[in-house]
Design a protein around this motif. Structure first.
Motif, PDB file in Angstrom:
ATOM      1  N   PRO A 196      61.280 -26.337 -33.020  1.00 36.80           N
ATOM      2  CA  PRO A 196      62.189 -25.436 -32.438  1.00 36.80           C
ATOM      3  C   PRO A 196      63.574 -25.217 -33.441  1.00 36.80           C
ATOM      4  O   PRO A 196      63.909 -24.351 -33.509  1.00 36.80           O
ATOM      5  N   MET A 197      63.906 -26.361 -34.190  1.00 33.00           N
ATOM      6  CA  MET A 197      64.932 -26.338 -35.161  1.00 33.00           C
ATOM      7  C   MET A 197      64.662 -25.309 -36.314  1.00 33.00           C
ATOM      8  O   MET A 197      65.502 -24.719 -36.435  1.00 33.00           O
ATOM      9  N   LEU A 198      63.306 -25.420 -36.530  1.00 34.70           N
ATOM     10  CA  LEU A 198      62.974 -24.382 -37.862  1.00 34.70           C
ATOM     11  C   LEU A 198      63.107 -23.074 -37.248  1.00 34.70           C
ATOM     12  O   LEU A 198      63.365 -22.009 -37.859  1.00 34.70           O
ATOM     13  N   ALA A 199      62.570 -22.797 -36.091  1.00 33.34           N
ATOM     14  CA  ALA A 199      62.520 -21.657 -35.470  1.00 33.34           C
ATOM     15  C   ALA A 199      63.947 -21.118 -35.526  1.00 33.34           C
ATOM     16  O   ALA A 199      64.279 -19.854 -35.584  1.00 33.34           O
ATOM     17  N   LEU A 200      65.157 -21.846 -34.803  1.00 30.20           N
ATOM     18  CA  LEU A 200      66.104 -21.400 -34.849  1.00 30.20           C
ATOM     19  C   LEU A 200      67.045 -20.989 -36.310  1.00 30.20           C
ATOM     20  O   LEU A 200      67.560 -20.153 -36.320  1.00 30.20           O
ATOM     21  N   PHE A 300      73.929 -21.270 -30.721  1.00 31.41           N
ATOM     22  CA  PHE A 300      74.598 -20.190 -30.941  1.00 31.41           C
ATOM     23  C   PHE A 300      74.672 -19.384 -32.434  1.00 31.41           C
ATOM     24  O   PHE A 300      74.749 -18.325 -32.342  1.00 31.41           O
ATOM     25  N   TRP A 301      74.621 -20.105 -33.454  1.00 33.13           N
ATOM     26  CA  TRP A 301      74.495 -19.561 -34.841  1.00 33.13           C
ATOM     27  C   TRP A 301      73.259 -18.683 -34.957  1.00 33.13           C
ATOM     28  O   TRP A 301      73.683 -17.382 -35.527  1.00 33.13           O
ATOM     29  N   ALA A 302      72.269 -18.998 -34.442  1.00 32.67           N
ATOM     30  CA  ALA A 302      70.958 -18.526 -34.344  1.00 32.67           C
ATOM     31  C   ALA A 302      71.105 -17.138 -33.903  1.00 32.67           C
ATOM     32  O   ALA A 302      70.848 -15.828 -34.200  1.00 32.67           O
ATOM     33  N   VAL A 303      71.576 -17.074 -32.509  1.00 34.36           N
ATOM     34  CA  VAL A 303      71.555 -15.759 -31.749  1.00 34.36           C
ATOM     35  C   VAL A 303      72.618 -14.880 -32.377  1.00 34.36           C
ATOM     36  O   VAL A 303      72.410 -13.694 -32.614  1.00 34.36           O
ATOM     37  N   ALA A 304      73.804 -15.548 -32.737  1.00 35.00           N
ATOM     38  CA  ALA A 304      74.944 -14.650 -33.149  1.00 35.00           C
ATOM     39  C   ALA A 304      74.722 -13.949 -34.602  1.00 35.00           C
ATOM     40  O   ALA A 304      74.909 -12.817 -34.698  1.00 35.00           O
ATOM     41  N   ALA A 305      74.141 -14.756 -35.437  1.00 33.72           N
ATOM     42  CA  ALA A 305      73.555 -14.213 -36.575  1.00 33.72           C
ATOM     43  C   ALA A 305      72.665 -13.032 -36.177  1.00 33.72           C
ATOM     44  O   ALA A 305      72.694 -11.978 -37.193  1.00 33.72           O
ATOM     45  N   MET A 306      71.693 -13.215 -35.717  1.00 29.98           N
ATOM     46  CA  MET A 306      70.836 -12.292 -35.382  1.00 29.98           C
ATOM     47  C   MET A 306      71.260 -11.044 -34.909  1.00 29.98           C
ATOM     48  O   MET A 306      70.806  -9.892 -35.596  1.00 29.98           O
ATOM     49  N   ILE A 307      71.834 -11.227 -33.880  1.00 30.29           N
ATOM     50  CA  ILE A 307      72.498  -9.897 -33.280  1.00 30.29           C
ATOM     51  C   ILE A 307      73.571  -8.849 -34.351  1.00 30.29           C
ATOM     52  O   ILE A 307      73.242  -7.864 -34.435  1.00 30.29           O
ATOM     53  N   VAL A 308      74.383  -9.919 -34.733  1.00 27.61           N
ATOM     54  CA  VAL A 308      75.543  -9.415 -35.386  1.00 27.61           C
ATOM     55  C   VAL A 308      74.771  -8.619 -36.841  1.00 27.61           C
ATOM     56  O   VAL A 308      74.918  -7.429 -37.158  1.00 27.61           O
ATOM     57  N   GLY A 309      73.816  -9.495 -37.491  1.00 26.72           N
ATOM     58  CA  GLY A 309      73.279  -8.922 -38.609  1.00 26.72           C
ATOM     59  C   GLY A 309      72.093  -7.642 -38.550  1.00 26.72           C
ATOM     60  O   GLY A 309      72.301  -6.973 -39.187  1.00 26.72           O
ATOM     61  N   PHE A 310      71.544  -7.934 -37.295  1.00 25.17           N
ATOM     62  CA  PHE A 310      70.445  -6.801 -37.101  1.00 25.17           C
ATOM     63  C   PHE A 310      71.190  -5.309 -36.840  1.00 25.17           C
ATOM     64  O   PHE A 310      71.052  -4.490 -37.166  1.00 25.17           O
ATOM     65  N   TRP A 311      72.335  -5.629 -36.160  1.00 25.13           N
ATOM     66  CA  TRP A 311      73.311  -4.317 -35.625  1.00 25.13           C
ATOM     67  C   TRP A 311      73.878  -3.888 -36.792  1.00 25.13           C
ATOM     68  O   TRP A 311      73.831  -2.680 -37.277  1.00 25.13           O
TER      69      TRP A 311
END
Lengths: 323, 270
Positions: A196-200, A300-311
């Motif tokens: 799970p750590m690598l997935a994040l 937090f970092w995984a979700v935030a980076a993904m959402i902001v980066g993709f957008w």
């Protein structure tokens, strides 16, 4: 940066000569070409799809993303004599260099019982982020001809480039496990937390690569700058030193220590170490250094980076072919 | 019902006639394209002068603006194969890039049904990968499923008609003609609403030209539209049912091949 540059007239035909749009002439009806097009359901060719549909489009290209990454991985070392052997040799040589400098010459242990596993885990995990971002920054600009020839959601490219680095990392992980077992670490169930750590971390890398892909597509200068940023980040993330050893020096600046602990580079590295290395968990325990915050920061970092980066990447979708 | 529009301001460009009995697929509405080129040469080109430029907030040196397309309007309908002719630098390739959505209009707009695909002469797909990898990745990128890709694979190889063994070589070892054939074969494997071909067939041999003409006819029957830029007027005459003549970014003529090609040949003094 990615904004269209101001139209100025420094040469060529001045823009001011641009004529009025076509005007209607005769035959009664006042239908313009735009309304004629709209009536037949035509859309502007340079319009970008809505976000929801774009996500769907990218998901439909998952086969392309995976095949593209595999093809890149297998063609990476074709011009060298040893070929695919380099996939294993590169991480091994990295370990050799770090062992020589930090293990033999400097002998910087400072509070860590088993320094080599500590160092190698840190270097491999951080390298994953480092290489993902560097690959992501050139993913769009290096594939302009593909982008111009075929139509596909452009976000597939940064995704594919990060998958290439994931495939490299998985090979490094085999080497890593060999090393930590050689240094006396015992297999345990807790080691499974590395998955799970690598997935994040993958999620975090993808998000940041998407953002950098957009920046790199319109401002290639960032590719020159990125190695320096990455090196600074490496030194600030406790990859080659024990972060808690800074604690007493930063007593007056508590916020700075908190900042270093929240730094995503450090979060993923520390999470990998606490998952894999029992001796490191003991080290932290001995100095009462809490590590409960790590998982929350990682999520937090995984979700935030993904959402902001993709957008952020999607907002310029229609402009990537222009180069 | 037929309306006519005339672009008065940019001089005598042909009127656009709207035909409501046919299904439009590309509408180009008063399109102006201005693009910037950053010149090599000139300037001092050293670090100090570059820094001064940034400090003074000037643009990059030798930035020139080229007004490549000047108020072009036309409507393409399903089933059209449109040849675009004109001398070098008349804005043919720019027009195609604009239809593909790769260049932003400075004024006016391009409306299309579906997403146009542009085949250019230099558009290598992935140079360092083998031909067969390129086929698979190209099909997947166009949104085909792995099953569809497998089904189409043999057809593409057969259509590209490479020399034996070349399919397993990296694409950067291909001659320009072979690369063009493979790219066209991949792009033609899917039905496109709008296919834009920019000199991509020019390097093919006579045999390939015949087969690509058959393929273009097939695409037209599938109710798409094909745009073809070529300097070889024979190809245009054989393939297209309509020809647009661009001259210095303006549309000079738009009509059936015989008329336009005749006038063009006369004007260029061939």
């Amino acid at each position: 940066m990615s904004h269209p540059e101001r139209l100025s007239t420094s040469g060529g035909e001045p823009v001011a000569t641009i004529a009025e749009p076509p005007r209607l002439n005769g035959s009664g009806s006042s239908e313009s070409l735009a309304t004629f097009a709209a009536r037949h359901g035509l859309t502007q060719s340079s319009a970008r799809p809505p976000l929801r549909q774009y996500v769907q489009d990218v998901w439909n290209r998952r086969n392309f993303i995976w095949s593209f990454a595999s093809a890149k991985t297998s063609s990476m070392y074709t011009s060298s004599r040893l070929g695919q052997v380099w996939q294993v040799l590169t991480p091994l040589l990295n370990v050799g260099v770090y062992y020589l400098i930090f293990g033999v010459l400097l002998n910087t242990k400072r509070g860590v019982t088993d320094f080599m596993p500590f160092l190698v885990t840190g270097v491999f995990i951080f390298t994953f982020t480092q290489r993902s971002l560097q690959a992501g920054a050139k993913s769009v600009s290096a594939n302009l001809s593909l982008i111009r020839a075929l139509h596909f959601p452009r976000a597939s490219l940064p995704f594919a480039y990060v998958i290439v680095e994931l495939q490299q990392l998985l090979i490094s992980m085999v080497v890593l496990f060999g090393i930590i077992f050689a240094f006396g670490e015992r297999p345990s169930l807790q080691m499974l937390l590395i998955v799970p750590m690598l997935a994040l971390q993958l999620c975090f890398n993808m998000g940041l690569s998407l953002a950098l892909a957009r920046v790199g597509a319109f401002t290639p200068d960032v590719q020159q700058l990125l190695p320096f940023i990455m090196r600074t980040w490496l030194y600030a993330s406790g990859v080659i030193f024990f972060l808690p050893s800074l604690a007493h020096r930063l007593e007056q600046h508590h916020w700075l220590l908190e900042l270093l602990k929240a730094n995503p580079g450090s979060v993923y590295v520390e999470l990998a170490r606490t998952s894999l290395l029992a001796s490191y968990r003991d080290d932290l325990h001995r100095i009462h250094w809490g590590d409960d915050h790590l998982w929350w920061y990682a999520i937090f970092w995984a979700v935030a980076a993904m959402i902001v980066g993709f957008w952020y990447f999607q907002r310029a979708e229609e402009r990537y072919g222009r180069g | 019902m037929a309306n006519s529009l005339k672009d008065k301001a940019t001089g005598p460009q042909p009127e656009v006639t709207l035909d409501d009995d046919r299904d439009p697929i590309v509408v180009v509405d008063g399109l102006h394209i201005v693009y910037r080129v950053y010149g090599g040469g000139g300037g001092k080109g050293n670090a100090a002068s570059a820094l001064m430029r940034v400090v003074k907030r000037e643009g990059r040196p030798q930035m020139k603006e080229v007004h490549a397309v000047k108020g072009v309007s036309f409507v393409a309908y399903r089933g059209d194969a449109i040849g675009v002719i004109g001398t070098n630098g008349s804005g043919k390739s720019t027009l195609l890039k604009a239809i593909a959505g790769l260049l932003p209009p400075a004024r006016g707009a391009v409306y299309t049904a579906g997403q146009p695909s542009l085949l250019g002469v230099n558009a290598a797909l992935m140079k360092d990968l083998t031909g067969s990898r390129n086929i698979i990745l190209g099909c997947l990128a166009m949104g085909m499923t792995p099953e569809e890709t497998r089904e189409k694979y043999d057809e593409i190889v057969k259509f590209a008609d490479l020399k034996p063994g070349f399919i397993d070589y990296p694409m950067n070892t291909y001659s320009s003609g072979m690369g063009a054939r493979l790219r066209f074969a991949i792009a033609a494997a899917r039905t496109h609403d709008v296919l834009l071909i920019d000199e991509a067939l020019a390097t093919g041999d006579a045999k390939f030209k015949r087969r690509s003409k058959a393929k273009i006819d097939e695409l037209r029957k599938d109710a798409g539209a094909v745009f073809l830029v070529a300097h070889n007027l024979d190809v245009i005459e054989e393939t297209c049912n309509r020809v647009i003549w661009l001259d210095d970014g303006r549309m000079r003529m738009d009509g059936d091949p015989d008329t336009v090609l005749g006038a063009y040949t006369e004007a260029t003094g061939k």
